[in-house]
Design a protein around this motif. Structure first.
Motif, PDB file in Angstrom:
ATOM      1  N   HIS A  47       0.830  -1.210   0.000  1.00  0.00           N
ATOM      2  CA  HIS A  47       0.000   0.000   0.000  1.00  0.00           C
ATOM      3  C   HIS A  47       0.863   1.259   0.000  1.00  0.00           C
ATOM      4  O   HIS A  47       0.619   2.183  -0.779  1.00  0.00           O
ATOM      5  CB  HIS A  47      -0.940  -0.008   1.212  1.00  0.00           C
ATOM      6  CG  HIS A  47      -1.775   1.224   1.312  1.00  0.00           C
ATOM      7  ND1 HIS A  47      -2.816   1.491   0.459  1.00  0.00           N
ATOM      8  CD2 HIS A  47      -1.705   2.274   2.159  1.00  0.00           C
ATOM      9  CE1 HIS A  47      -3.363   2.657   0.780  1.00  0.00           C
ATOM     10  NE2 HIS A  47      -2.689   3.148   1.815  1.00  0.00           N
ATOM     11  N   VAL A  48       1.868   1.292   0.852  1.00  0.00           N
ATOM     12  CA  VAL A  48       2.766   2.459   0.909  1.00  0.00           C
ATOM     13  C   VAL A  48       3.528   2.593  -0.403  1.00  0.00           C
ATOM     14  O   VAL A  48       3.685   3.686  -0.936  1.00  0.00           O
ATOM     15  CB  VAL A  48       3.736   2.355   2.105  1.00  0.00           C
ATOM     16  CG1 VAL A  48       4.801   3.430   2.043  1.00  0.00           C
ATOM     17  CG2 VAL A  48       2.960   2.442   3.406  1.00  0.00           C
ATOM     18  N   ARG A  49       3.983   1.470  -0.957  1.00  0.00           N
ATOM     19  CA  ARG A  49       4.674   1.511  -2.249  1.00  0.00           C
ATOM     20  C   ARG A  49       3.777   2.113  -3.324  1.00  0.00           C
ATOM     21  O   ARG A  49       4.214   2.947  -4.118  1.00  0.00           O
ATOM     22  CB  ARG A  49       5.110   0.116  -2.677  1.00  0.00           C
ATOM     23  CG  ARG A  49       5.827   0.131  -4.018  1.00  0.00           C
ATOM     24  CD  ARG A  49       5.920  -1.280  -4.598  1.00  0.00           C
ATOM     25  NE  ARG A  49       6.387  -1.222  -5.953  1.00  0.00           N
ATOM     26  CZ  ARG A  49       5.613  -1.077  -7.033  1.00  0.00           C
ATOM     27  NH1 ARG A  49       4.317  -0.978  -6.908  1.00  0.00           N
ATOM     28  NH2 ARG A  49       6.129  -1.032  -8.237  1.00  0.00           N
ATOM     29  N   LYS A  50       2.522   1.718  -3.339  1.00  0.00           N
ATOM     30  CA  LYS A  50       1.582   2.241  -4.332  1.00  0.00           C
ATOM     31  C   LYS A  50       1.438   3.755  -4.207  1.00  0.00           C
ATOM     32  O   LYS A  50       1.394   4.466  -5.213  1.00  0.00           O
ATOM     33  CB  LYS A  50       0.226   1.561  -4.173  1.00  0.00           C
ATOM     34  CG  LYS A  50      -0.791   1.965  -5.204  1.00  0.00           C
ATOM     35  CD  LYS A  50      -2.093   1.218  -5.018  1.00  0.00           C
ATOM     36  CE  LYS A  50      -3.116   1.674  -6.032  1.00  0.00           C
ATOM     37  NZ  LYS A  50      -4.400   0.999  -5.861  1.00  0.00           N
ATOM     38  N   LEU A  51       1.387   4.247  -2.979  1.00  0.00           N
ATOM     39  CA  LEU A  51       1.242   5.686  -2.751  1.00  0.00           C
ATOM     40  C   LEU A  51       2.481   6.475  -3.162  1.00  0.00           C
ATOM     41  O   LEU A  51       2.379   7.624  -3.593  1.00  0.00           O
ATOM     42  CB  LEU A  51       0.937   5.962  -1.277  1.00  0.00           C
ATOM     43  CG  LEU A  51      -0.402   5.457  -0.755  1.00  0.00           C
ATOM     44  CD1 LEU A  51      -0.475   5.650   0.758  1.00  0.00           C
ATOM     45  CD2 LEU A  51      -1.558   6.170  -1.442  1.00  0.00           C
ATOM     46  N   LEU A  52       3.660   5.886  -3.029  1.00  0.00           N
ATOM     47  CA  LEU A  52       4.915   6.604  -3.237  1.00  0.00           C
ATOM     48  C   LEU A  52       5.699   6.171  -4.474  1.00  0.00           C
ATOM     49  O   LEU A  52       6.815   6.648  -4.700  1.00  0.00           O
ATOM     50  CB  LEU A  52       5.807   6.437  -2.002  1.00  0.00           C
ATOM     51  CG  LEU A  52       5.246   6.966  -0.691  1.00  0.00           C
ATOM     52  CD1 LEU A  52       6.190   6.645   0.456  1.00  0.00           C
ATOM     53  CD2 LEU A  52       4.986   8.458  -0.778  1.00  0.00           C
TER      54      LEU A  52
END
Length: 51
Positions: free
Chosen positions: A17-22
């Motif tokens: 999820h964090v990877r997708k955001l950043l």
């Protein structure tokens, strides 16, 4: 075990999820699945730096 306890020394480990955001700002390398207490397996990524 929580995500923090499954990390690697000197590395920043994040969830999918964090990877997708950043993903447009940082370079990530897939680490693979890690087992999390109460959550099961989670795909983890290592943050390698800015683009």
């Amino acid at each position: 075990m929580r995500k923090e306890s499954r990390g690697l020394p000197g590395e920043i480990q994040v969830s999918a999820h964090v990877r997708k955001l950043l993903k447009d700002q940082f370079l990530f390398v897939e680490r693979g699945a890690v087992e999390l207490k109460g959550k099961g397996e989670m795909l983890a990524y290592l943050m390698k730096g800015r683009y």
